[in-house]
Write a protein that holds these residues in place. Structure first.
Motif, PDB file in Angstrom:
ATOM      1  N   LEU A 163     -19.270  39.829   2.988  1.00  0.00           N
ATOM      2  CA  LEU A 163     -19.307  39.181   4.294  1.00  0.00           C
ATOM      3  C   LEU A 163     -18.836  37.730   4.209  1.00  0.00           C
ATOM      4  O   LEU A 163     -18.116  37.246   5.093  1.00  0.00           O
ATOM      5  CB  LEU A 163     -20.744  39.239   4.850  1.00  0.00           C
ATOM      6  N   HIS A 164     -19.281  37.102   3.209  1.00  0.00           N
ATOM      7  CA  HIS A 164     -18.873  35.716   3.029  1.00  0.00           C
ATOM      8  C   HIS A 164     -17.364  35.600   2.864  1.00  0.00           C
ATOM      9  O   HIS A 164     -16.717  34.745   3.461  1.00  0.00           O
ATOM     10  CB  HIS A 164     -19.593  35.132   1.814  1.00  0.00           C
ATOM     11  N   PHE A 216     -15.245  37.717   4.034  1.00  0.00           N
ATOM     12  CA  PHE A 216     -14.614  38.084   5.300  1.00  0.00           C
ATOM     13  C   PHE A 216     -14.602  36.900   6.258  1.00  0.00           C
ATOM     14  O   PHE A 216     -13.573  36.588   6.888  1.00  0.00           O
ATOM     15  CB  PHE A 216     -15.362  39.280   5.920  1.00  0.00           C
ATOM     16  N   HIS A 217     -15.744  36.242   6.386  1.00  0.00           N
ATOM     17  CA  HIS A 217     -15.796  35.063   7.248  1.00  0.00           C
ATOM     18  C   HIS A 217     -14.854  33.973   6.732  1.00  0.00           C
ATOM     19  O   HIS A 217     -14.220  33.256   7.512  1.00  0.00           O
ATOM     20  CB  HIS A 217     -17.236  34.520   7.318  1.00  0.00           C
ATOM     21  N   GLN A 267     -12.094  34.453   5.190  1.00  0.00           N
ATOM     22  CA  GLN A 267     -10.725  34.839   5.508  1.00  0.00           C
ATOM     23  C   GLN A 267     -10.422  34.554   6.977  1.00  0.00           C
ATOM     24  O   GLN A 267      -9.327  34.093   7.311  1.00  0.00           O
ATOM     25  CB  GLN A 267     -10.509  36.326   5.211  1.00  0.00           C
ATOM     26  N   ILE A 268     -11.416  34.830   7.847  1.00  0.00           N
ATOM     27  CA  ILE A 268     -11.199  34.561   9.285  1.00  0.00           C
ATOM     28  C   ILE A 268     -11.012  33.059   9.507  1.00  0.00           C
ATOM     29  O   ILE A 268     -10.126  32.623  10.261  1.00  0.00           O
ATOM     30  CB  ILE A 268     -12.395  35.093  10.109  1.00  0.00           C
ATOM     31  N   SER A 269     -11.852  32.294   8.856  1.00  0.00           N
ATOM     32  CA  SER A 269     -11.741  30.835   9.033  1.00  0.00           C
ATOM     33  C   SER A 269     -10.387  30.340   8.526  1.00  0.00           C
ATOM     34  O   SER A 269      -9.740  29.480   9.152  1.00  0.00           O
ATOM     35  CB  SER A 269     -12.864  30.128   8.273  1.00  0.00           C
TER      36      SER A 269
END
Length: 1048
Positions: free
Chosen positions: A922-923, A925-926, A928-930
């Motif tokens: 999750l970390h 993934f976030h 990557q979005i950021s």
């Protein structure tokens, strides 16, 4: 006095060695001769042995000097043999008595005689080391022929001329070289006395025929006086030739001393003395006349016309007619008197003037006897002696000068000379005489030296038959200083003081060569040069004789040390002596002194020396080969000899074993010789076996790559040894293949050193082969492609950790063979790679999972293969393995969807670290979005800024000059009438009619309304711009043409 018997027979050359050397000692292979020792032939010497003594001579052993004539040796040889022993006076008496009473004395006397003889011989040996004072030579020339038919009886000397009177009444005028100047016969009987005047122009002679003759040698002037009685002596007044009185005195058997003077009315005769017996001798010096008669010696003063003294004849003197009186004026005030066996020295001085002496009419001069002594011999002649012995370099005499010494001609009278009155006829017979002697007597009567003279037929001569005179020998060829003349009835002998040259010759003759060499260096050039009777003295000749002596004595080291001085630059002499040392098996002694330049000897000599070292001293052989110039000997000849010796040595040709020490030396010699002979290729194997560090420089410098192609193993072994040494010096530093100079050399020159030949030589040394193939692969992976399978094996054995890198980098090896090799060695990672390359990905993945259990490796393998089935197999395998699930979750990426993996996790399966893995997913993934959002914001901002910048650049105006031209037609843009100009966003301005498709833009009808439309506002401009843009299809024509290369 005892006298040693002289040595008669042929005279010996002073250079001649009494002990001939064996033939192997002489350079020419023969016994040395006089010609080997000096440059000129030596004349026959009159010198014999010599002895010097101190103190009274009676009863002391004397070693005398002798000489003899070659031509008369046969006449005197028997007598010489009888007199060969040297004995004392008492020894002679004992010997004679021993012969007469042999039966009575018996063995006792024989023992005493032998003991005494032994003592005499010991003394003789001790006295041989004493150097003579005088030297002698028999006068040569015509005089010898003259005396064959006549006998000499009188002698006078002046200005280097001799007046020799004979028993036939003839007078011969000769010079000191023996050349006859003049002969005449003034008398009919024996000439008893003769005298020169000071100018040597007038000769006065007296004869027993009663006449006195004075003869001029340069004119016809002559005088003859008949005295009626035998005349014994005559003397001319001083400066006779310069005075008109032509005075002389004479005396003889009449017992009167007569003075005759020339006056106006003829010669006037004055009797100076008479009545005391015959006048035996008279001599005139300045104002003084001295004469001797039976009673003694008287001196007369011609100036005062008074007799000033009477010196009484010694008591008990022998008969005056048998033993003459000799008078000699040493100077104007000193008279030497020698009578029989006595010597007296009289000095004349002026009387102190007093009233009493004046009134008593006493002579103005008085005479004092300053010395008087008796000898053990009779005196035949006496002169003063000022020896001119050899002098040192500073000019000082080598022995003490004796200005007050006297030179006497001594006559040994028979013991029974007074027995003439006996009735025994045997005792009345004339006794055999001894040899005359020349003795130097000091002013105290001490005998300083004694030399026996071996004159011809000396046994027959009496004391009065000998005459000695003093002469200035400065005009003799090559001579200088005073000398003396001694005559006997058949001989004329010249006596000279020995000089420095004679001293050198004496030293040589007595084998004192070191001193002789020192002294000869001090001689002047004139002293060294040859003269009439002596050879040229040369340090080389003396040194060569010295070398002969040392070789004969076995002192080869000292002899060799003299060779540089003696041989100097004489090549022939050098070679001769070297061969002498070689024949004597002493070549090692002279080798350190052999020159290699100035002079350079023949190559045979140097090769002989090298051959000697090859057999006896190989360490010296190496040193000599390195030090000597290579041009002085035949290198090829030496190489053959050394190679033959190396082949016989117990060295091994194998490179794995170290050669024997002797073989190492021989190889070092061959390496040096081949290098000097420019045969570097042949020297290379020896340099390699000797482990020379400069071998690589040698190979590169002389391009020996083709020569090293068969020496690969030696080269690499040597290089590895260097690496090991370096590693020991630098601990912690590994010596890898990259630092191998030999490997680098082989790889860099594969055209000269074929790869296949290198591999063939290194197959038995796999590690070296690995290093070579590895370096070859690093340079070019295709160079050793044919040996790729072999290289796989070598990597597997020596560098397993690098095998995987080689497998990835190379494509030349056989996959199955490589797999089998890795399988045999259980190299799983390499097997996985090979299976993947062969396409068996599932088996490879199975190996990773089952054998290695490395999830990361499995993931990487799946990524490399990019195969969905492989990922599926990996996911299936991971379903029951929590460790793999966690690894996949931690390394999930774009290749696999995390949702897909999470859904395959079975409920209830405990997965250690699952929470952390999910949190990480999750970390990530976030994150990557950021990152995507941030990148989009940055992209938008950059795009807006760039758009504004472009718009500003395109819309901004620029200044156009009146002379600005159109880029397409190169015509001015502003002209009349003004053309339509087109301005592009790239700021290029061109004529509208220069652009393709714009030529008819003005051909349309131009109604007034159209014009009004064009001029009516912005909309009209936009419409016209649209029409223009529609006709321009390529954009700016300038940029388009430049892109195509049609416009610069």
């Amino acid at each position: 006095m005892a006298v040693s018997a002289p040595i008669n027979g042929p005279e010996l050359d002073p250079w001649q060695d009494t002990r001939p050397l064996p033939s192997d000692v002489s350079p020419n292979g023969s016994n040395p001769s006089a010609d080997d020792y000096h440059t000129d032939d030596m004349p026959s010497s009159l010198n014999g042995a010599h002895h010097s003594t101190n103190g009274n001579t009676k009863g002391e052993l004397q070693h005398t000097n002798s000489y003899d004539d070659d031509k008369n040796a046969s006449d005197t040889g028997d007598v010489d043999s009888e007199n060969a022993a040297h004995e004392s006076d008492s020894g002679e008496d004992e010997s004679e008595s021993g012969d007469e009473d042999d039966d009575e004395e018996g063995e006792e006397n024989e023992g005493e005689g032998e003991e005494e003889e032994d003592e005499c011989e010991d003394d003789y040996e001790d006295e041989e080391d004493e150097e003579p004072t005088l030297k002698y030579e028999r006068m040569s020339g015509a005089i010898n022929d003259l005396l064959k038919k006549d006998s000499a009886s009188a002698l006078a000397v002046s200005n280097n001329l001799l007046a020799l009177g004979t028993h036939n009444g003839i007078v011969h005028i000769i010079d000191l070289t023996g050349k006859r100047i003049k002969s005449y016969k003034p008398h009919q009987a024996s000439v008893s006395d003769t005298e020169f005047d000071s100018t040597a122009d007038f000769v006065a002679t007296a004869s027993i025929d009663g006449q006195v003759v004075i003869q001029s040698l340069s004119t016809h002037e002559s005088y003859m006086f008949d005295m009626k009685r035998p005349i014994r002596t005559v003397a001319l007044e001083p400066n006779f030739a310069k005075k008109s009185t032509r005075s002389f005195v004479c005396g003889g058997m009449a017992g009167t001393l007569i003075l005759r003077e020339k006056g106006w009315l003829g010669h006037k005769e004055t009797v100076l003395h008479s009545g005391e017996g015959p006048v035996w001798h008279v001599r005139w010096r300045e104002r003084l006349i001295a004469w001797a008669n039976d009673l003694g010696v008287k001196i007369y003063d011609t100036q005062s016309q008074m007799r000033i003294t009477f010196i009484e004849r010694p008591a008990n003197s022998p008969r005056a007619d048998l033993f003459k009186c000799t008078l000699h004026w040493q100077d104007d005030t000193t008279l030497l008197i020698g009578w029989a066996d006595c010597i007296k020295i009289a000095r004349i001085r002026e009387r102190l003037t007093t009233t009493a002496s004046s009134s008593s009419n006493q002579p103005p001069l008085i005479v004092e006897i300053t010395a008087a002594f008796q000898l053990d011999c009779m005196i035949s002649g006496i002169v003063s002696n000022s020896p001119s012995m050899p002098r040192s370099q500073d000019g000082s005499s080598m022995q003490d000068d004796t200005p007050s010494s006297f030179l006497i001609l001594a006559y040994q009278a028979p013991d029974t000379y007074g027995d003439e009155m006996t009735e025994d006829r045997a005792r009345q017979a004339r006794k055999t005489a001894e040899r005359p002697e020349l003795r130097i007597i000091s002013h105290t009567g001490e005998e300083l030296s004694a030399d026996a003279l071996g004159v011809t037929n000396y046994q027959a001569w009496s004391c009065n038959d000998y005459v000695m005179a003093e002469v200035d020998g400065s005009n003799l060829p090559g001579k200088s200083g005073r000398c003396h003349i001694v005559i006997s009835p058949k001989d004329v002998v010249i006596v000279r003081p020995r000089d420095r040259k004679d001293h050198v010759l004496w030293l040589v003759d007595h084998q004192r060569y070191d001193e002789a060499l020192e002294e000869v260096e001090k001689l002047d050039e004139d002293e060294c040069s040859a003269d009439g009777d002596q050879p040229e003295i040369s340090p080389i000749a003396i040194g060569e004789r010295y070398i002969r002596h040392l070789v004969a004595e076995g002192n080869f080291a000292k002899a060799a040390s003299l060779c540089p001085t003696v041989c100097s630059t004489d090549v022939e002499r050098w070679e001769s002596w070297i061969f002498v040392f070689a024949q004597s098996q002493q070549l090692q002694s002279i080798i350190p002194h052999v020159p290699t330049e100035a002079p350079q000897l023949g190559h045979l000599v140097y090769e002989m020396i090298l051959a000697h070292f090859l057999v006896h001293d190989r360490q010296s052989l190496v040193r000599t080969i390195k030090e000597w110039p290579k041009s002085i000997y035949d290198i090829s000849t030496v190489i053959v000899a050394v190679q033959a010796e190396l082949d016989r040595s117990p060295s091994s040709s194998s490179s794995r074993s170290l050669p024997a020490p002797d073989a190492v030396i021989l190889m070092e010699c061959l390496a040096e010789l081949y290098t000097a002979n420019r045969q570097y290729g042949k020297a290379l194997p020896f340099f390699l076996r000797l482990r020379r560090q400069n071998v690589f420089e040698l190979i590169r410098e002389h391009n020996l790559f083709t020569d090293v192609k068969d020496q690969v193993l030696l080269l690499i072994e040597f290089d590895q040894e260097l690496l090991e040494r370096r590693k020991q010096l630098e601990e912690g530093t590994e010596a890898g293949a990259s630092s191998s100079e030999a490997i680098a050399l082989l790889v860099d020159h594969i055209h000269s050193i074929p790869i296949a030949r290198v591999v063939q030589q290194l197959r038995d040394r796999p590690f070296y082969l690995f290093l070579y193939l590895d370096a070859l692969f690093k340079k070019d992976s295709q160079l050793g492609s044919e040996f790729a399978d072999l290289q796989v094996t070598l990597f597997a054995e020596f560098a397993t950790h690098r095998l995987i890198d080689y497998l990835r980098a190379s494509t030349s090896y056989n996959l199955e063979a490589a797999y089998n090799e890795c399988k045999n060695r259980d190299l799983v990672s390499e097997m996985v790679f090979l299976l993947g390359r062969m396409g068996n990905n599932k088996k490879a993945l199975t190996l990773i999972i089952e054998r290695l259990g490395d999830v990361h490796m499995a993931i990487e393998f799946a990524k490399e293969q990019s195969d969905d089935d492989l990922w599926e197999d990996l996911l299936k395998y991971s379903e029951t393995r929590p460790t793999f699930i966690r690894g996949l979750l931690e390394n999930v990426g774009a290749e696999i969807d995390p949702i897909r993996l999470i859904r395959r996790i079975k409920n209830g399966l405990e997965i250690p670290g699952l929470q952390e893995a999910l949190i990480k997913i999750l970390h990530d993934f976030h994150l990557q979005i950021s990152l995507l959002e941030g990148c989009q914001t940055i992209l938008n901002g950059d795009s807006s800024d760039l758009a504004k910048t472009r718009s500003k650049g395109q819309n901004s105006g620029f200044f156009m000059k009146s002379r600005t031209i159109c880029v397409l037609c190169t015509q001015p843009l502003q002209r009349s009438p003004q053309d339509l100009l087109l301005l592009f966003l790239c700021h290029h301005v061109v004529h509208a009619n220069c652009v393709d498709g714009m030529t008819d833009i003005y051909n349309h009808e131009e109604p007034s309304e159209g014009i009004s439309i064009l001029a009516s506002g912005v909309s009209a401009k936009i419409a016209f711009a649209s029409v223009v843009r529609a006709r321009i299809h390529q954009g700016c024509p300038v940029c388009h043409r430049r892109s195509e290369g049609n416009l610069m």
